[in-house]
Structure formats: structure tokens, C-alpha cells
Design a protein around this motif. Sequence first.
Motif, PDB file in Angstrom:
ATOM      1  N   UNK A 171      -0.253  -2.661  11.845  1.00  0.00           N
ATOM      2  CA  UNK A 171      -0.754  -2.599  10.469  1.00  0.00           C
ATOM      3  C   UNK A 171      -0.688  -1.173   9.944  1.00  0.00           C
ATOM      4  N   UNK A 172      -1.072  -0.208  10.759  1.00  0.00           N
ATOM      5  CA  UNK A 172      -1.019   1.194  10.336  1.00  0.00           C
ATOM      6  C   UNK A 172       0.413   1.663  10.106  1.00  0.00           C
ATOM      7  N   UNK A 173       1.344   1.214  10.928  1.00  0.00           N
ATOM      8  CA  UNK A 173       2.737   1.596  10.733  1.00  0.00           C
ATOM      9  C   UNK A 173       3.297   0.981   9.455  1.00  0.00           C
ATOM     10  N   UNK A 174       2.954  -0.264   9.175  1.00  0.00           N
ATOM     11  CA  UNK A 174       3.402  -0.884   7.923  1.00  0.00           C
ATOM     12  C   UNK A 174       2.770  -0.185   6.722  1.00  0.00           C
ATOM     13  N   UNK A 175       1.523   0.167   6.830  1.00  0.00           N
ATOM     14  CA  UNK A 175       0.848   0.840   5.729  1.00  0.00           C
ATOM     15  C   UNK A 175       1.347   2.250   5.507  1.00  0.00           C
ATOM     16  N   UNK A 176       1.748   2.912   6.587  1.00  0.00           N
ATOM     17  CA  UNK A 176       2.228   4.285   6.443  1.00  0.00           C
ATOM     18  C   UNK A 176       3.571   4.344   5.718  1.00  0.00           C
ATOM     19  N   UNK A 177       4.267   3.255   5.631  1.00  0.00           N
ATOM     20  CA  UNK A 177       5.514   3.227   4.856  1.00  0.00           C
ATOM     21  C   UNK A 177       5.238   3.520   3.387  1.00  0.00           C
ATOM     22  N   UNK A 178       4.026   3.240   2.910  1.00  0.00           N
ATOM     23  CA  UNK A 178       3.670   3.529   1.521  1.00  0.00           C
ATOM     24  C   UNK A 178       3.624   5.035   1.256  1.00  0.00           C
ATOM     25  N   UNK A 179       3.467   5.830   2.303  1.00  0.00           N
ATOM     26  CA  UNK A 179       3.484   7.285   2.129  1.00  0.00           C
ATOM     27  C   UNK A 179       4.893   7.808   1.884  1.00  0.00           C
ATOM     28  N   UNK A 180       5.892   7.100   2.380  1.00  0.00           N
ATOM     29  CA  UNK A 180       7.263   7.573   2.331  1.00  0.00           C
ATOM     30  C   UNK A 180       8.057   6.878   1.231  1.00  0.00           C
ATOM     31  N   UNK A 195      -2.738   1.282  -3.347  1.00  0.00           N
ATOM     32  CA  UNK A 195      -3.707   0.395  -2.700  1.00  0.00           C
ATOM     33  C   UNK A 195      -3.237  -0.093  -1.335  1.00  0.00           C
ATOM     34  N   UNK A 196      -1.965   0.050  -1.041  1.00  0.00           N
ATOM     35  CA  UNK A 196      -1.444  -0.489   0.216  1.00  0.00           C
ATOM     36  C   UNK A 196      -2.035   0.245   1.417  1.00  0.00           C
ATOM     37  N   UNK A 197      -2.085   1.553   1.365  1.00  0.00           N
ATOM     38  CA  UNK A 197      -2.611   2.310   2.501  1.00  0.00           C
ATOM     39  C   UNK A 197      -4.109   2.072   2.732  1.00  0.00           C
ATOM     40  N   UNK A 198      -4.961   2.096   1.692  1.00  0.00           N
ATOM     41  CA  UNK A 198      -6.374   1.779   1.949  1.00  0.00           C
ATOM     42  C   UNK A 198      -6.589   0.363   2.480  1.00  0.00           C
ATOM     43  N   UNK A 199      -5.805  -0.591   1.984  1.00  0.00           N
ATOM     44  CA  UNK A 199      -5.921  -1.961   2.486  1.00  0.00           C
ATOM     45  C   UNK A 199      -5.495  -2.010   3.950  1.00  0.00           C
ATOM     46  N   UNK A 217      -8.697 -11.739  15.547  1.00  0.00           N
ATOM     47  CA  UNK A 217      -8.783 -10.773  14.451  1.00  0.00           C
ATOM     48  C   UNK A 217      -7.491  -9.994  14.254  1.00  0.00           C
ATOM     49  N   UNK A 218      -6.799  -9.649  15.331  1.00  0.00           N
ATOM     50  CA  UNK A 218      -5.570  -8.874  15.208  1.00  0.00           C
ATOM     51  C   UNK A 218      -4.476  -9.592  14.436  1.00  0.00           C
ATOM     52  N   UNK A 219      -4.051 -10.782  14.877  1.00  0.00           N
ATOM     53  CA  UNK A 219      -3.014 -11.490  14.129  1.00  0.00           C
ATOM     54  C   UNK A 219      -3.441 -11.889  12.718  1.00  0.00           C
ATOM     55  N   UNK A 220      -4.718 -12.209  12.547  1.00  0.00           N
ATOM     56  CA  UNK A 220      -5.200 -12.557  11.208  1.00  0.00           C
ATOM     57  C   UNK A 220      -5.119 -11.355  10.275  1.00  0.00           C
ATOM     58  N   UNK A 221      -5.547 -10.192  10.748  1.00  0.00           N
ATOM     59  CA  UNK A 221      -5.477  -8.984   9.920  1.00  0.00           C
ATOM     60  C   UNK A 221      -4.033  -8.616   9.608  1.00  0.00           C
ATOM     61  N   UNK A 222      -3.141  -8.786  10.566  1.00  0.00           N
ATOM     62  CA  UNK A 222      -1.727  -8.476  10.341  1.00  0.00           C
ATOM     63  C   UNK A 222      -1.107  -9.423   9.321  1.00  0.00           C
ATOM     64  N   UNK A 223      -1.425 -10.705   9.416  1.00  0.00           N
ATOM     65  CA  UNK A 223      -0.891 -11.673   8.456  1.00  0.00           C
ATOM     66  C   UNK A 223      -1.393 -11.370   7.045  1.00  0.00           C
ATOM     67  N   UNK A 224      -2.669 -11.053   6.924  1.00  0.00           N
ATOM     68  CA  UNK A 224      -3.225 -10.709   5.613  1.00  0.00           C
ATOM     69  C   UNK A 224      -2.586  -9.431   5.089  1.00  0.00           C
ATOM     70  N   UNK A 225      -2.399  -8.452   5.960  1.00  0.00           N
ATOM     71  CA  UNK A 225      -1.783  -7.187   5.550  1.00  0.00           C
ATOM     72  C   UNK A 225      -0.360  -7.404   5.056  1.00  0.00           C
ATOM     73  N   UNK A 226       0.408  -8.188   5.775  1.00  0.00           N
ATOM     74  CA  UNK A 226       1.791  -8.439   5.377  1.00  0.00           C
ATOM     75  C   UNK A 226       1.853  -9.150   4.035  1.00  0.00           C
ATOM     76  N   UNK A 227       1.029 -10.158   3.845  1.00  0.00           N
ATOM     77  CA  UNK A 227       1.044 -10.886   2.586  1.00  0.00           C
ATOM     78  C   UNK A 227       0.566 -10.019   1.424  1.00  0.00           C
ATOM     79  N   UNK A 228      -0.458  -9.202   1.653  1.00  0.00           N
ATOM     80  CA  UNK A 228      -0.935  -8.314   0.594  1.00  0.00           C
ATOM     81  C   UNK A 228       0.092  -7.234   0.254  1.00  0.00           C
ATOM     82  N   UNK A 229       0.804  -6.737   1.267  1.00  0.00           N
ATOM     83  CA  UNK A 229       1.831  -5.739   0.997  1.00  0.00           C
ATOM     84  C   UNK A 229       2.895  -6.289   0.058  1.00  0.00           C
TER      85      UNK A 229
END
Length: 113
Positions: A98-107, A41-45, A15-27
Amino acid sequence: MRALRLGTSWGGLLSGPLAWAISTQLNYSLVHWQCNRQVQVVLPVALLLAVFSLLGGALSWRAKRQGGAAFKPERMRSTERFVADLGMLAALLFALVILMQGSAALILDECLR
């Protein structure tokens, strides 16, 4: 359904690598859509996928706690415990990534080119 009840020792490893791969592609793919519509939408995803990763870690934890390999020889039980520990740690690590990549959307502003 039985796997959800008892847990699977390798749940966090998948689940971890799969969620990270999906997160990166969606970003990457949601940037233009997000810029055109001005909807964040990046942070909620990222939060949703981090929870998915942690759920896999919870499956690994549950499998370790249940001792699902009681019918197997001792050498196999220790291997399954190791995989469960590795799955829990991997799920936590990928959730943090994933949270660190998503938090970039805040900045960062997604519309800058």
C-alpha cells in the motif's frame, strides 16, 4: 470488544488484503477528483490504510502473545500460532504494498493522460 483485548490470530490475514483492495480501488476512483481539485489525497489515504493493515497485524501479534487457545489441544494451539504468524507477516507485506502504491503519487502527476 473481547477480540480487541485478546487479539485475533487471523486479524492480519483479513485486514491486510482488505486494506489493499480498498486502496487500489480508491486510487483508481479518486484520480479524476484529485486532478480537478488539485488536492493530494492518494498518499494520506494510503498512509491511513497502511495503518489499518498494521493494526490487524498487531491483533495477530497480540493473539500469539496472549496464547488465546490455552484451553484447546496442543495441535490446535500450534495451528493458531501459525495463523497468527502468517497474519503478522501478511499485514506487514500488504502495508508495504500500500505504501509503495501510494508513494507513486509523489512521483507521477495524476493529471497526465
